[in-house]
Enzyme design. Sequence first.
Site, PDB file in Angstrom:
ATOM      1  CB  CYS A 231      -3.459   2.563   0.541  1.00 16.05           C
ATOM      2  SG  CYS A 231      -1.865   2.715   0.395  1.00 16.05           S
ATOM      3  CD  GLN A 232      -3.801  -4.405  -0.871  1.00 17.69           C
ATOM      4  OE1 GLN A 232      -5.177  -4.315  -1.021  1.00 17.69           O
ATOM      5  NE2 GLN A 232      -3.352  -5.269  -0.349  1.00 17.69           N
ATOM      6  CB  THR A 233       1.247  -1.866   0.155  1.00 14.88           C
ATOM      7  OG1 THR A 233       1.749  -0.705  -0.420  1.00 14.88           O
ATOM      8  CG2 THR A 233       0.586  -2.945  -0.289  1.00 14.88           C
ATOM      9  CG  HIS A 234       1.813   3.661   4.683  1.00 14.96           C
ATOM     10  ND1 HIS A 234       0.573   4.113   5.424  1.00 14.96           N
ATOM     11  CD2 HIS A 234       2.904   4.165   5.993  1.00 14.96           C
ATOM     12  CE1 HIS A 234       1.365   5.222   5.444  1.00 14.96           C
ATOM     13  NE2 HIS A 234       2.211   5.318   6.384  1.00 14.96           N
ATOM     14  CG  HIS A 235       2.914   3.543  -3.128  1.00 16.24           C
ATOM     15  ND1 HIS A 235       2.344   2.818  -3.439  1.00 16.24           N
ATOM     16  CD2 HIS A 235       3.527   4.542  -3.090  1.00 16.24           C
ATOM     17  CE1 HIS A 235       3.042   4.079  -4.957  1.00 16.24           C
ATOM     18  NE2 HIS A 235       2.869   4.885  -4.590  1.00 16.24           N
ATOM     19  NE  ARG A 236      -2.998   2.915  -3.473  1.00 15.61           N
ATOM     20  CZ  ARG A 236      -4.370   1.831  -4.019  1.00 15.61           C
ATOM     21  NH1 ARG A 236      -5.398   2.610  -4.282  1.00 15.61           N
ATOM     22  NH2 ARG A 236      -4.096   0.522  -2.807  1.00 15.61           N
ATOM     23  CB  SER A 237      -2.065   5.561   2.833  1.00 11.87           C
ATOM     24  OG  SER A 237      -1.481   4.729   2.873  1.00 11.87           O
TER      25      SER A 237
END
Length: 275
Positions: A231-237
């Site tokens: 994602c943007q910072t591998h939080h959502r992903s």
Amino acid sequence: MARDLPLLISPQGLLPALGDSGLLIVDLGQSSVYQQAHVPGAIHLDFRQLQRNTPPAPGLLPDDAALETLLGSIGLTPDTHVVAYDDEGGGWAGRLLWLLDAVGHSRYSYLDGGIHAWLADGMPTESTPTQPRPVSYRLGRKNLRTDVPFEEMLRRHTDDNVVIWDARSREEFDGRRAFALKGGHIPGAVHYEWTEAMDKSRNLRLRDLDAVRAELAERGITSDKEVITHCQTHHRSSFSWLVGKILGFDNIRGYAGSWAEWGNHPDTPVEKDLK
């Protein structure tokens, strides 16, 4: 000792395990929510500790010393079974479980729906904080298959047997909204927003797994491929990674650098779907 628990556990499934020795329940939601009500025995962990938080790629894993401090502070041992949950549908809980997988700790579960489902099902709660029992933690052999470093991502993102699962919003994927110097997506990436797997009518539990699997397959995200989420910072992903694990994707990984790294790098290719 903590009993064997499945990767995806319901509130009804977790209830009988409360109080088991070796069980560590971690609440990664907002502190204000935790102070009002949390699963009995759950400790609270500030999700900011799960990332390195340094530009240009704040989502990278903390360094080894920080990881040892973090995991020791929550009392993790090789025999500990961790159950993670949050108040947002699984993003930060997924990030903790991804981090555990990256350091080689495979005894973990996700509480389906988090605190919202727990409360909706009328389960018992506490408001008094539970204090962790720190231990001296030393990293062992990491699982090098969990995280994808930038150099590998750049080299392999166009491989035929690799599918890049972009979990950001459609606006970010298309390039109409950017949180980096460049907007758009990694060439060949497939979009499936992280929230699409959540059932908003059932307190953010996972939707029917067969339905989610079919939707992913329609977009080319299948278990016979090497799947890399970002994602943007591998939080959502991290939640997307977790969904893939729950679906039985054995070869699923996370790109922790994510778009913050890719979109700010001068030499990375980018595609846009502006219409």
